[in-house]
Design an enzyme around this catalytic site. Structure first.
Site, PDB file in Angstrom:
ATOM      1  N   HIS A 295      94.600  -8.644  70.863  1.00  0.00           N
ATOM      2  CA  HIS A 295      94.291  -8.423  72.268  1.00  0.00           C
ATOM      3  C   HIS A 295      94.206  -9.737  73.022  1.00  0.00           C
ATOM      4  O   HIS A 295      93.745 -10.736  72.470  1.00  0.00           O
ATOM      5  CB  HIS A 295      92.914  -7.757  72.417  1.00  0.00           C
ATOM      6  CG  HIS A 295      92.908  -6.314  72.083  1.00  0.00           C
ATOM      7  ND1 HIS A 295      92.961  -5.329  73.040  1.00  0.00           N
ATOM      8  CD2 HIS A 295      92.849  -5.671  70.888  1.00  0.00           C
ATOM      9  CE1 HIS A 295      92.938  -4.146  72.451  1.00  0.00           C
ATOM     10  NE2 HIS A 295      92.876  -4.319  71.144  1.00  0.00           N
ATOM     11  N   HIS A 368      76.963  -1.787  80.608  1.00  0.00           N
ATOM     12  CA  HIS A 368      76.710  -2.472  79.355  1.00  0.00           C
ATOM     13  C   HIS A 368      76.218  -3.862  79.724  1.00  0.00           C
ATOM     14  O   HIS A 368      76.984  -4.702  80.188  1.00  0.00           O
ATOM     15  CB  HIS A 368      77.975  -2.514  78.491  1.00  0.00           C
ATOM     16  CG  HIS A 368      78.516  -1.136  78.196  1.00  0.00           C
ATOM     17  ND1 HIS A 368      79.826  -0.781  78.409  1.00  0.00           N
ATOM     18  CD2 HIS A 368      77.893  -0.026  77.753  1.00  0.00           C
ATOM     19  CE1 HIS A 368      79.992   0.502  78.069  1.00  0.00           C
ATOM     20  NE2 HIS A 368      78.831   0.972  77.683  1.00  0.00           N
ATOM     21  N   HIS A 374      78.830  -2.615  72.631  1.00  0.00           N
ATOM     22  CA  HIS A 374      79.588  -1.452  73.094  1.00  0.00           C
ATOM     23  C   HIS A 374      81.030  -1.567  72.629  1.00  0.00           C
ATOM     24  O   HIS A 374      81.434  -2.559  72.040  1.00  0.00           O
ATOM     25  CB  HIS A 374      79.503  -1.298  74.614  1.00  0.00           C
ATOM     26  CG  HIS A 374      80.058  -2.477  75.365  1.00  0.00           C
ATOM     27  ND1 HIS A 374      79.381  -3.659  75.481  1.00  0.00           N
ATOM     28  CD2 HIS A 374      81.224  -2.643  76.023  1.00  0.00           C
ATOM     29  CE1 HIS A 374      80.105  -4.512  76.195  1.00  0.00           C
ATOM     30  NE2 HIS A 374      81.237  -3.927  76.525  1.00  0.00           N
TER      31      HIS A 374
HETATM   32 FE   LIG Z   1      82.999  -4.606  77.441  1.00  0.00          FE
END
Ligand SMILES: [Fe+2]
Length: 443
Positions: A295, A368, A374
């Site tokens: 990513h 968050h 998360h």
């Molecule tokens: Fe995030």
């Protein structure tokens, strides 16, 4: 503007020195403040930065209007409605929690006339408007147009994200029509009035108490990509000349005040400068991501940033997760699990966010907070670890976004105790199994 023509005419570009006149020759030639302006207009400067800010960062516009905006009766405390907008986040009035938080869609009032101003509620924030330090996140739910009421935020810039219903916004600089999947930025001090051509409407607002939004630097990406400057749209001058009674609602230090005047605040016949509202269609965003494996961090999806004094760190970033291809090989493709030194508030304009297969709904939200763990929910993990990694589309028909901030947010009691708060949100991860097997080394 010619009679009968489309009132929504825009000037393309970001941060340009725009100029616009609704009457030919209304802009003074060669100077800003003639002894007498063309057509008997008054010159008024709107400053978006201190006078002495360096040339590259200086923002101001000159407005040529029928009457100066100083012509109004005194401001008094706002008495209409139980407004829920705040500008300070101390322990007495707000709640701090590091838990994962989600809200189901915030309901739009049923059967009541609530306009954009009265329908604005603060979800949370940090800092203090008086010290020009921090930010606030609001939601608006509205059922009726503002009529002859104008809003002015003295506390900061507003980035408005319509989620349901278009907003027909009259501004001092001209009209803006904003549909869901578009955003509007209206900077500190600008008067505007919101009409609702589609009826009941809802959306999100990011307010920054200092600085202004700008396009992120592109670094090695080069000169093109992400949000391109040419796709931002600033309105063109349009005015009304009336002696109608108007109310100006001013948010100042997080409190609302009201003043009356016997003329329209939208009487600017011409203007020029680089401090002006704009809109942007999120469909214009040129997304970039890995085309091999792994990513790129989600900062690659930053549309606009409001920089802090710390290099590379933002008071707030506005980030989107747009429809795109995902092609990474040997990669867990959903957004990775993480804990962040920034706070992440997310909303959903439409569709289904790729990392949450339920519960995160259009018109709802999640928060968050700083270092709150998360990531994708259990079902997303299961699907992502067993699927064949062929190139494919992701987020078609979906537009999720994030307000990401260097500040630790506190929730208003309204948001913390809201009936739409999903207290079972933690269960999104509960079913993620331990798949660890010390005898099976497979990658
Ligand atoms: Fe995030």
């Amino acid at each position: 503007m010619l009679a009968g023509s489309d009132p929504y005419q825009y000037q393309p570009g970001f941060g340009n020195h725009f100029s616009s006149e609704a009457l030919e020759g209304a802009l003074p030639v060669g100077q800003n403040t003639p002894q007498v302006c063309p057509y008997g207009l008054y010159a008024e400067q709107l400053s978006g930065t201190a006078f002495t800010v360096g040339r590259s960062g200086n923002q101001r516009s000159w407005l040529y209007r029928i009457r100066p905006s100083a012509v109004h009766r005194p401001f008094e405390p706002y008495s209409r409605g139980a407004h829920g907008v705040v500008g300070t986040f101390d322990a007495a009035a707000s709640v701090a929690t590091p838990t994962q938080i989600r809200w189901l869609p915030f309901p739009i009032p049923d059967g009541a006339d609530v306009d954009f101003v009265d329908g604005m509620r603060t979800i949370g924030g940090a800092g203090d408007t008086a010290l020009k330090n921090g930010l606030a996140v609001h939601i608006y739910t509205a059922t009726t147009s503002m009529g002859r009421r104008a809003f002015c935020n003295s506390d900061g810039d507003l980035l408005i994200v319509p989620q349901q219903g278009r907003l027909a916004i009259t501004t001092e600089f001209g009209p803006i029509m904003a549909a869901p999947n578009e955003i509007v930025v209206i900077q500190r001090g600008m008067r505007f009035s919101v009409a609702l051509p589609d009826g009941p409407s809802r959306g999100y607002i990011l307010e920054v108490f200092d600085g202004h939004f700008e396009l992120p630097d592109l670094g090695p990406i080069g000169a093109n990509g992400l949000a391109n400057p040419r796709d931002f749209q600033t309105p063109t001058a349009s005015y009304e000349f009336t002696s109608d009674e108007w109310e100006i609602v001013n948010k100042y230090q997080g409190e609302l005040f009201s003043a009356r005047q016997d003329h329209s605040p939208f009487d600017v016949v011409a203007w020029h400068g680089n401090y002006a509202p704009y809109k942007y269609d999120l469909a214009c965003f040129a997304a970039i991501n890995s085309v091999s494996f792994d990513h790129v961090d989600p900062s690659i999806f930053t549309v606009l940033t409001c920089k802090s004094a710390h290099p590379g760190t933002a008071v707030a970033d506005f980030v989107i997760f747009p429809p795109r291809y995902e092609v990474q090989q040997r990669t867990f493709r959903p957004p990775y699990f993480h804990r962040n030194c920034m706070s992440e508030f997310m909303g959903l304009i439409h569709g289904e966010y790729e990392a949450k297969k339920g519960g995160f709904l259009p018109g709802g939200a999640s928060l968050h907070s700083m270092m709150t763990p998360h990531g994708p929910d259990a079902r997303t993990v299961e699907l992502a670890t067993s699927r064949e990694l062929v190139p494919g589309r992701v987020a078609d028909g979906t537009q999720a976004f994030m307000f990401e901030s260097m500040f630790q947010l506190r929730l208003t009691r309204w948001a913390a105790e809201h009936t739409q708060r999903d207290h079972s949100y933690y269960k999104a991860w509960e079913a993620i199994p331990a798949t660890f097997d010390p005898t099976r080394k497979v990658q």
